[in-house]
Design an enzyme around this catalytic site. Structure first.
Site, PDB file in Angstrom:
ATOM      1  N   HIS A   1       0.640   5.484   6.733  1.00 34.15           N
ATOM      2  CA  HIS A   1       0.683   6.177   5.218  1.00 34.15           C
ATOM      3  C   HIS A   1       1.208   7.291   5.647  1.00 34.15           C
ATOM      4  O   HIS A   1       0.472   7.890   6.914  1.00 34.15           O
ATOM      5  CB  HIS A   1      -0.432   5.848   4.679  1.00 34.15           C
ATOM      6  CG  HIS A   1      -0.681   4.296   4.109  1.00 34.15           C
ATOM      7  ND1 HIS A   1      -1.810   3.884   5.028  1.00 34.15           N
ATOM      8  CD2 HIS A   1      -0.154   3.436   3.610  1.00 34.15           C
ATOM      9  CE1 HIS A   1      -2.668   2.296   4.111  1.00 34.15           C
ATOM     10  NE2 HIS A   1      -0.966   2.372   3.859  1.00 34.15           N
TER      11      HIS A   1
ATOM     12  N   ASP B   1      -2.859   8.693   8.013  1.00 29.07           N
ATOM     13  CA  ASP B   1      -3.889   7.863   8.355  1.00 29.07           C
ATOM     14  C   ASP B   1      -3.561   6.713   9.632  1.00 29.07           C
ATOM     15  O   ASP B   1      -4.180   5.880   9.826  1.00 29.07           O
ATOM     16  CB  ASP B   1      -5.051   7.082   7.272  1.00 29.07           C
ATOM     17  CG  ASP B   1      -3.787   6.123   6.615  1.00 29.07           C
ATOM     18  OD1 ASP B   1      -2.373   6.107   6.834  1.00 29.07           O
ATOM     19  OD2 ASP B   1      -4.118   5.983   5.423  1.00 29.07           O
TER      20      ASP B   1
ATOM     21  N   SER C   1       1.057  -1.539  -0.060  1.00 29.41           N
ATOM     22  CA  SER C   1       0.449  -0.045  -0.139  1.00 29.41           C
ATOM     23  C   SER C   1       1.035   1.007  -0.039  1.00 29.41           C
ATOM     24  O   SER C   1       0.138   2.262  -0.089  1.00 29.41           O
ATOM     25  CB  SER C   1      -1.081  -0.270   1.406  1.00 29.41           C
ATOM     26  OG  SER C   1      -0.850  -0.238   1.934  1.00 29.41           O
TER      27      SER C   1
END
Length: 395
Positions: free
Chosen positions: A354, A351, A43
């Site tokens: 990240h 968040d 991610s």
């Protein structure tokens, strides 16, 4: 995830692929070394595969606001308020932003080669380095995706098969970024109850596999690699929240407040990865293999936040809700309950898991212009024998 949500995500994926992932490169790039970029990862470098139904289990949070608000002005499947590190690398090389690649969702081979002539991104949110089947065999199944680094390499093989020469020229003229990957191998197991000692025994297997993938890609024709290490997970709001109740003062870095033992796990991974990459260099003296020190590039921001324009909330997430670190696993960024800070550029964490666009920009700058790649990126770039742009499309 509900079927209706998956259908919405599929439609959004198609729209965003056409509208934002192919954003034009900057008019005055920092470097002009490579014809394309090939990226593998999780991610931290996923530019939209998270939105493909079937690749990712659970809510597609990266497809919800406020993700993407700073640069794209709408969600794009990136876990950030804007661009991520691979975006800044592409723009610094004068290349368009990388489109996500999912084999079943793309056109026939010849068109595919043209569509991804300047770059292709196989990264999938939640992906591990070691295979899904390996984790099933030890009693644990990745709850987020069945995709691993090996799966992504197989996609790349299929992608290269569409070129007349088997894709060797494409691979040779590309900067191949292998990671960041490996973090989820530890992240998921830590949340599953594994001890630090168990994790340490897994590290050699993870790092040797990543190096074996670099060797495999060399055999496919790739010659220039950027292989990132792990980031300082001990400074991330999610882990600081998860381990807050079970930690003592001795578990924390006294100057910054990060979880020292978790950062030491990242450090062990990075040390062993560098040793494994050196073995691959010795076997392939013609290859350019750069280790990217994500860990120390990020730690500079935590140690001297004001120097880099950050505020005094360096261990809190910008987007989230509740608690000391503004993180709640049941109300993550992208859910209706979460709220967003007023100035994301003053935060390192977007968040809780990240980075913000501001942090991603600084990390990429440290890699490309600073001393956080070994060998230095500028040295490899200047010595690059890449052919002039445009040759790929003619193959």
């Amino acid at each position: 995830m509900a079927f209706a949500h998956a259908t919405t995500a599929a439609a959004l994926f198609i729209i965003l692929l056409a509208s934002s992932s192919s954003a034009a490169p900057p008019a005055d790039p920092l470097f002009r070394c490579y014809d394309s970029i090939v990226n593998f990862g999780d991610s931290l470098s996923d530019t939209g595969n998270d939105l493909v139904p079937g690749l990712h289990t659970g809510e597609c949070l990266a497809g919800n606001p406020p993700n993407g608000q700073a640069y794209f002005h709408h969600p794009t499947g990136r876990f950030s308020d804007g661009r991520i590190i691979i975006d800044f690398i592409a723009q610094s090389l004068g290349l368009p932003l990388l489109k996500p690649y999912f084999p079943e969702g793309n056109a026939e081979a010849a068109q595919r080669c043209r569509e991804f002539s300047t770059g292709v991104n196989f990264a999938v949110s939640g992906a591990s380095a070691l295979s899904y089947d390996f984790y099933v065999s030890i009693g644990y199944a990745n709850p987020y995706t069945t995709i691993s680094l090996g799966t992504q390499v197989e996609w790349f093989r299929g992608f290269l098969a569409g070129f007349p020469d088997g894709g060797r020229k494409y691979a040779e003229r590309s900067l191949v970024v292998v990671g960041s990957v490996g973090g989820n191998d530890y992240n998921h197991l830590l949340l599953h109850g594994w001890t630090l000692e168990q994790m340490q025994l897994l590290v050699p297997k993870v790092t040797s596999y990543i190096a074996s993938v670099v060797q495999e890609l060399i055999e496919l024709g790739a010659v220039t690699f950027l292989v990132p290490g792990n980031v300082p997970f001990g400074c991330f709001p999610d882990y600081l929240t998860i381990f807050e109740q079970s930690s003592t003062s001795n578990d924390y870095d006294p100057q910054i407040g990060c979880l020292s033992w978790l950062n030491e796990l990242s450090g062990l991974h990075n040390d062993l990865l560098q040793k494994e990459l050196q073995k691959v260099r010795e076997l392939n003296p013609h290859a350019n293999i750069m280790y990217a020190d994500f860990y120390n590039a990020a730690m500079g921001m935590y140690r001297s936040p004001k120097q880099f324009g950050f505020g005094n909330q360096i261990l809190r997430s910008c987007c989230g809700i509740g608690g000391r670190y503004n993180y709640n696993e049941s109300a993550r960024c992208g859910t209706p309950e979460a709220t967003c800070c007023d100035v994301p550029s003053e935060y390192i964490s977007w968040d809780g898991i990240h980075f913000t666009e501001a942090a991603n920009r600084l990390i990429s700058k440290a890699l490309l212009q600073g001393r956080y790649t070994d060998p230095p990126f500028s040295t490899i770039c200047l010595n690059s024998t890449s052919n002039p742009r445009g040759a790929i499309a003619d193959n």
